[in-house]
Design an enzyme around this catalytic site. Structure first.
Site, PDB file in Angstrom:
ATOM      1  N   ASP A 143       0.845  -1.193   0.000  1.00 56.25           N
ATOM      2  CA  ASP A 143       0.000   0.000   0.000  1.00 56.25           C
ATOM      3  C   ASP A 143       0.885   1.251   0.000  1.00 56.25           C
ATOM      4  O   ASP A 143       1.965   1.214  -0.566  1.00 56.25           O
ATOM      5  CB  ASP A 143      -0.955  -0.055   1.202  1.00 56.25           C
TER       6      ASP A 143
ATOM      7  N   HIS B  47       2.092   2.085  -3.227  1.00 54.60           N
ATOM      8  CA  HIS B  47       1.232   3.120  -3.800  1.00 54.60           C
ATOM      9  C   HIS B  47       1.832   4.523  -3.732  1.00 54.60           C
ATOM     10  O   HIS B  47       1.157   5.494  -4.012  1.00 54.60           O
ATOM     11  CB  HIS B  47      -0.138   3.099  -3.110  1.00 54.60           C
TER      12      HIS B  47
END
Ligand SMILES: *[C@@H]1O[C@H](CO)[C@@H](O)[C@H](O)[C@H]1NC(C)=O
Ligand SMILES: *[C@@H]1O[C@H](CO)[C@@H](O)[C@H](O)[C@H]1NC(C)=O
Ligand SMILES: CC(=O)N[C@H]1CO[C@H](CO)[C@@H](O)[C@@H]1O
Length: 391
Positions: free
Chosen positions: A217, A240
């Site tokens: 993430d 991310h």
């Protein structure tokens, strides 16, 4: 007489020096820790003694693999504390092993002058737990434990430590001040869900330096009420990218001010720099004084993203713009390659257009073809040249 005073002064100085150099050492082995067995109790006893010490203390977790069910380590402390992790702390693979309600594995609260170091590993053993995570589809999803949670920490340094395969966020740093992470490593597979590298919120004077964050993430995510953050020489990817937000959902959220991201490299990440705010959300905070400089993108899907229409699960009314204002931003010297044609995307709020956005040199290539930029409710101030042309 004079001479005597001089001597006593020297003596006092020597005692002070001796005090400054000496540390009490609390080795978990002395507290009954045995390899293979759970060390929770031994660690808690060592911690308690360190908290009571009026002299600087050092808690040592020696080399080797140590099973740790859970640790909640709380201050206040009376003198600096050095937590030296030389070995590997292994969580129990099954998150159900944590006491009910608890969502954290290693928690440290209310401590000043803490150092965590030692070259060791916090191994969250998340592989089994990730299968239980469906938070990308289900907003009422099961909460998995966070690896290292630091709350109300002051004047502290976390260095030369690895956190690996956390079940959820690797590190949570909340309500803390003057905390530096350096030579810090986060490692989890790109497909592990919600495993943010470092999440920082409600704090000030936070630094993340010379670190490597590979995760599923956000590399580093920042929440509200945050000021004076420096993220420098960090390598992100997979993951991310570095994000501010998402913000707006909670009416009590407070401003974000003074974030610098400098000299970082993003490799194969979904985003480089991203700001996310929810439309049709009540909070009216501002996000200002941001510097994104000297960043290298290597095959990043969306290198620069301001998304004020952030709305996963379609749970907001897109006709009501975000009430959050983004202003006073410097973006300069952003180079590299994008994995999609959308290299720069400024989707600013119709209600609160982005203001005083200064853009310097940008050179972002998309597969040799022309890249595109998206600009809504923004009038950047340009210096230097941009390729592609922005707005
Ligand atoms: C911040 O914390 C570090 C590490 O404890 C300390 O050396 C430094 O003096 C602190 N800075 C301030 C401004 O208090
Ligand atoms: C790509 O950009 C160049 C330079 O700006 C321009 O001359 C060319 O027409 C563009 N090509 C396409 C396919 O848009
Ligand atoms: C620090 C941290 O978030 N630890 C997690 C690391 O992974 C272990 C394994 O579950 C989790 O229990 C911890 O919560």
């Amino acid at each position: 007489m004079y001479k005597k005073m001089e001597w006593s002064l020297i003596l006092v100085l020597q005692i002070l020096l001796l005090k400054a150099n000496s540390e009490r050492v609390f080795n978990i082995r002395k507290y009954g820790a045995k390899p293979g067995a759970d060390i929770s109790e031994a660690l808690m006893k060592a911690w308690k003694d360190a908290m009571a010490s009026t002299m600087a203390s050092r808690i040592v977790i020696p080399k080797g693999d140590w099973a740790l069910r859970q640790a909640l380590m709380e201050g206040p402390n009376k003198a600096p504390v050095n937590l030296v992790v030389r070995g590997t702390l292994k969580a129990y693979p099954d998150p159900a092993e944590l006491p009910v309600k608890s969502q954290e594995w290693v928690t440290i609260n209310y401590v000043n002058f803490l150092t965590i170091s030692g070259g060791g590993v916090l191994d969250g053993q998340g592989h089994e737990a990730w299968k239980l995570n469906d938070c990308n589809k289900n907003k009422n999803c099961m909460k998995l434990p966070i690896n290292l949670s630091l709350n109300f920490i002051k004047d502290s340094i976390i260095k030369d430590i690895t956190t690996k395969d956390s079940k959820n966020f690797h590190v949570n740093c909340i309500s803390s001040s003057n905390v530096t992470f350096k030579h810090f490593t986060v490692s989890a597979p790109g497909e592990s869900p919600n495993t943010d590298g470092i999440h920082i919120a409600r704090g000030n004077h936070i630094k993340v330096l010379n670190s490597v964050i590979k995760t599923g993430d956000d590399c580093i995510s920042m929440g509200d009420e945050l000021s004076d953050v420096l993220i420098k020489n960090v390598r992100c990817g997979p993951g991310h990218g570095i994000s501010i937000g998402s913000l707006g959902k909670n009416v009590q959220e407070k401003d974000i001010k003074g974030i610098t991201v400098q000299g970082c490299t993003f490799t194969g990440t979904q985003n480089g720099i991203r700001i996310k705010t929810w439309p049709s959300a009540p909070a009216t905070l501002s996000i200002s004084d941001l510097h994104f400089i000297d960043l290298t993108m290597v095959n990043v899907a969306n290198p620069i993203v301001f998304d004020q229409k952030y709305c996963p699960w379609n749970q907001c009314d897109l006709s009501k713009p975000s009430q959050i204002k983004i202003s006073d931003v410097v973006i300069n010297n952003i180079r590299g390659t994008s994995a999609t044609s959308d290299v720069v995307s400024f989707i600013c709020s119709k209600a609160k257009p982005c203001d005083n956005i200064r853009i310097g040199y940008i050179d972002l290539k998309y597969n040799g073809k022309n890249a595109t930029t998206i600009c809504e409710n923004i009038k950047p101030i340009f210096s230097a040249s941009q390729s592609p042309r922005v707005c």
